[in-house]
Design a protein around this motif. Structure first.
Motif, PDB file in Angstrom:
ATOM      1  N   ASN A   1       4.534  65.401  46.008  1.00 48.48           N
ATOM      2  CA  ASN A   1       3.853  65.582  44.722  1.00 48.48           C
ATOM      3  C   ASN A   1       2.353  65.708  44.926  1.00 48.48           C
ATOM      4  N   GLU A   2       1.719  66.446  44.027  1.00 49.16           N
ATOM      5  CA  GLU A   2       0.262  66.621  44.048  1.00 49.16           C
ATOM      6  C   GLU A   2      -0.461  65.456  43.374  1.00 49.16           C
ATOM      7  N   GLY A   3       0.273  64.730  42.530  1.00 51.48           N
ATOM      8  CA  GLY A   3      -0.338  63.631  41.784  1.00 51.48           C
ATOM      9  C   GLY A   3       0.724  62.688  41.270  1.00 51.48           C
ATOM     10  N   LEU A   4       0.346  61.890  40.289  1.00 50.41           N
ATOM     11  CA  LEU A   4       1.249  60.913  39.690  1.00 50.41           C
ATOM     12  C   LEU A   4       2.118  61.562  38.631  1.00 50.41           C
ATOM     13  N   ALA A   5       3.431  61.421  38.752  1.00 49.26           N
ATOM     14  CA  ALA A   5       4.334  61.773  37.661  1.00 49.26           C
ATOM     15  C   ALA A   5       4.249  60.622  36.654  1.00 49.26           C
ATOM     16  N   TYR A   6       4.807  60.820  35.464  1.00 47.98           N
ATOM     17  CA  TYR A   6       4.713  59.776  34.433  1.00 47.98           C
ATOM     18  C   TYR A   6       5.268  58.440  34.924  1.00 47.98           C
ATOM     19  N   GLU A   7       6.418  58.460  35.605  1.00 51.20           N
ATOM     20  CA  GLU A   7       7.026  57.209  36.093  1.00 51.20           C
ATOM     21  C   GLU A   7       6.103  56.506  37.090  1.00 51.20           C
TER      22      GLU A   7
ATOM     23  N   ARG B   1     -11.901  44.766  32.151  1.00 56.39           N
ATOM     24  CA  ARG B   1     -10.559  44.227  32.371  1.00 56.39           C
ATOM     25  C   ARG B   1      -9.704  44.460  31.141  1.00 56.39           C
ATOM     26  N   LEU B   2      -8.465  44.813  31.363  1.00 56.19           N
ATOM     27  CA  LEU B   2      -7.514  44.968  30.276  1.00 56.19           C
ATOM     28  C   LEU B   2      -6.640  43.730  30.265  1.00 56.19           C
ATOM     29  N   ARG B   3      -7.005  42.758  29.458  1.00 54.33           N
ATOM     30  CA  ARG B   3      -6.271  41.500  29.474  1.00 54.33           C
ATOM     31  C   ARG B   3      -5.309  41.370  28.305  1.00 54.33           C
ATOM     32  N   SER B   4      -5.313  42.338  27.430  1.00 51.83           N
ATOM     33  CA  SER B   4      -4.386  42.319  26.314  1.00 51.83           C
ATOM     34  C   SER B   4      -3.001  42.687  26.822  1.00 51.83           C
ATOM     35  N   PRO B   5      -1.956  42.420  26.050  1.00 56.39           N
ATOM     36  CA  PRO B   5      -0.605  42.791  26.476  1.00 56.39           C
ATOM     37  C   PRO B   5      -0.496  44.285  26.768  1.00 56.39           C
ATOM     38  N   SER B   6       0.486  44.652  27.563  1.00 57.16           N
ATOM     39  CA  SER B   6       0.678  46.051  27.969  1.00 57.16           C
ATOM     40  C   SER B   6       0.765  46.973  26.761  1.00 57.16           C
ATOM     41  N   LEU B   7       0.252  48.183  26.942  1.00 58.44           N
ATOM     42  CA  LEU B   7       0.383  49.187  25.894  1.00 58.44           C
ATOM     43  C   LEU B   7       1.836  49.577  25.771  1.00 58.44           C
ATOM     44  N   ASN B   8       2.257  49.883  24.554  1.00 56.06           N
ATOM     45  CA  ASN B   8       3.638  50.328  24.415  1.00 56.06           C
ATOM     46  C   ASN B   8       3.795  51.709  25.042  1.00 56.06           C
ATOM     47  N   SER B   9       5.036  52.128  25.257  1.00 58.82           N
ATOM     48  CA  SER B   9       5.294  53.352  26.016  1.00 58.82           C
ATOM     49  C   SER B   9       4.725  54.595  25.341  1.00 58.82           C
ATOM     50  N   LEU B  10       4.704  54.649  24.026  1.00 57.90           N
ATOM     51  CA  LEU B  10       4.138  55.808  23.335  1.00 57.90           C
ATOM     52  C   LEU B  10       2.649  55.948  23.630  1.00 57.90           C
ATOM     53  N   ARG B  11       1.919  54.846  23.546  1.00 55.15           N
ATOM     54  CA  ARG B  11       0.486  54.887  23.812  1.00 55.15           C
ATOM     55  C   ARG B  11       0.229  55.182  25.289  1.00 55.15           C
ATOM     56  N   LEU B  12       1.041  54.638  26.183  1.00 54.80           N
ATOM     57  CA  LEU B  12       0.872  54.917  27.605  1.00 54.80           C
ATOM     58  C   LEU B  12       1.132  56.399  27.883  1.00 54.80           C
ATOM     59  N   ARG B  13       2.107  56.967  27.199  1.00 59.73           N
ATOM     60  CA  ARG B  13       2.385  58.398  27.360  1.00 59.73           C
ATOM     61  C   ARG B  13       1.202  59.237  26.867  1.00 59.73           C
ATOM     62  N   ARG B  14       0.583  58.826  25.760  1.00 58.65           N
ATOM     63  CA  ARG B  14      -0.591  59.544  25.250  1.00 58.65           C
ATOM     64  C   ARG B  14      -1.732  59.517  26.265  1.00 58.65           C
ATOM     65  N   ILE B  15      -1.919  58.383  26.905  1.00 60.31           N
ATOM     66  CA  ILE B  15      -2.978  58.269  27.921  1.00 60.31           C
ATOM     67  C   ILE B  15      -2.647  59.200  29.087  1.00 60.31           C
ATOM     68  N   PHE B  16      -1.402  59.188  29.523  1.00 62.12           N
ATOM     69  CA  PHE B  16      -0.976  60.078  30.608  1.00 62.12           C
ATOM     70  C   PHE B  16      -1.273  61.531  30.237  1.00 62.12           C
ATOM     71  N   ASP B  17      -0.864  61.942  29.043  1.00 62.20           N
ATOM     72  CA  ASP B  17      -1.066  63.324  28.602  1.00 62.20           C
ATOM     73  C   ASP B  17      -2.550  63.668  28.483  1.00 62.20           C
ATOM     74  N   MET B  18      -3.364  62.701  28.097  1.00 66.12           N
ATOM     75  CA  MET B  18      -4.805  62.924  27.994  1.00 66.12           C
ATOM     76  C   MET B  18      -5.399  63.180  29.385  1.00 66.12           C
ATOM     77  N   PHE B  19      -4.950  62.443  30.400  1.00 64.62           N
ATOM     78  CA  PHE B  19      -5.444  62.634  31.755  1.00 64.62           C
ATOM     79  C   PHE B  19      -4.932  63.932  32.372  1.00 64.62           C
ATOM     80  N   ASP B  20      -3.748  64.363  31.968  1.00 64.27           N
ATOM     81  CA  ASP B  20      -3.116  65.560  32.528  1.00 64.27           C
ATOM     82  C   ASP B  20      -3.723  66.809  31.881  1.00 64.27           C
ATOM     83  N   LYS B  21      -4.917  67.157  32.293  1.00 62.92           N
ATOM     84  CA  LYS B  21      -5.682  68.236  31.659  1.00 62.92           C
ATOM     85  C   LYS B  21      -5.007  69.597  31.758  1.00 62.92           C
ATOM     86  N   ASN B  22      -4.321  69.880  32.860  1.00 67.61           N
ATOM     87  CA  ASN B  22      -3.735  71.208  33.020  1.00 67.61           C
ATOM     88  C   ASN B  22      -2.278  71.275  32.552  1.00 67.61           C
TER      89      ASN B  22
END
Length: 179
Positions: free
Chosen positions: A75-81, A16-37
């Motif tokens: 769309n084929e997948g999730l866009a950042y938004e 469970r992720l019970r800590s406060p939401s990640l800030n947008s920069l960190r969330l963007r990094r996670i998105f980019d990490m998942f976006d392998k191609n």
């Protein structure tokens, strides 16, 4: 480290992720990490692959059913938004509200996260252990041991060359921003 199966139908105490939401920069990094191609879309396959690399196995159909409603038509997948909307939805509906979390619960969650990095279970994260985890995640930061050692030094307050749980906890508190 053994394989762990996660369920997407009910919260797992250890995931469970019970800590406060990640800030947008960190969330963007996670998105980019998942976006392998690098197509600015995260497919169900890419999310499934990332979970498997972390040793968190989930049924593909469960991941697909969870994510499908967030993918815009055409769309084929999730866009950042869409990813942000999914993150917010999971934070609110699945993982609970951060303000209701006591410190013991937060420490339990951080301890579970710490154990992902502390592969040998000695209570410390070494540069080599951090490099292994970064490699599993496909992050280029882990390619050079000197870079990883600099990451360790940046949070190693007692200068022993290792990250203990208290240093890890302080690092997490400083990198996770309130929503």
């Amino acid at each position: 480290m053994g394989q762990q199966e996660i369920s997407l139908t009910s919260p797992s105490k250890s995931f469970r992720l019970r800590s406060p939401s990640l800030n947008s920069l960190r969330l963007r990094r996670i998105f980019d990490m998942f976006d392998k191609n690098g197509d600015s879309m995260i497919t169900v396959e890419e999310i499934n692959q990332a979970l498997n690399l972390l040793g968190l196995e989930a049924e593909f159909k469960d991941i697909e059913s969870l994510i499908k409603s967030y993918i815009k038509p055409g769309n084929e997948g999730l866009a950042y938004e869409d990813f942000v909307a999914l993150h917010e939805s999971l934070g609110d509906a699945y993982f609970g509200v951060a303000e209701d979390v006591d410190e013991d619960t937060q420490n339990d969650d951080l301890w579970e996260a710490f154990k992902v990095f502390d592969e040998d279970g000695d209570g410390y994260i070494s540069a080599k252990e951090l490099q292994v985890v970064l490699g599993k995640l496909g992050l280029v930061e882990g390619n050079v041991l000197d870079n990883v050692e600099r990451m360790i030094v940046s949070v190693d307050t007692n200068n022993d060359g290792l990250v203990d749980f208290n240093e890890f906890k302080e690092m997490m508190r400083n990198t996770i921003a309130p929503s």
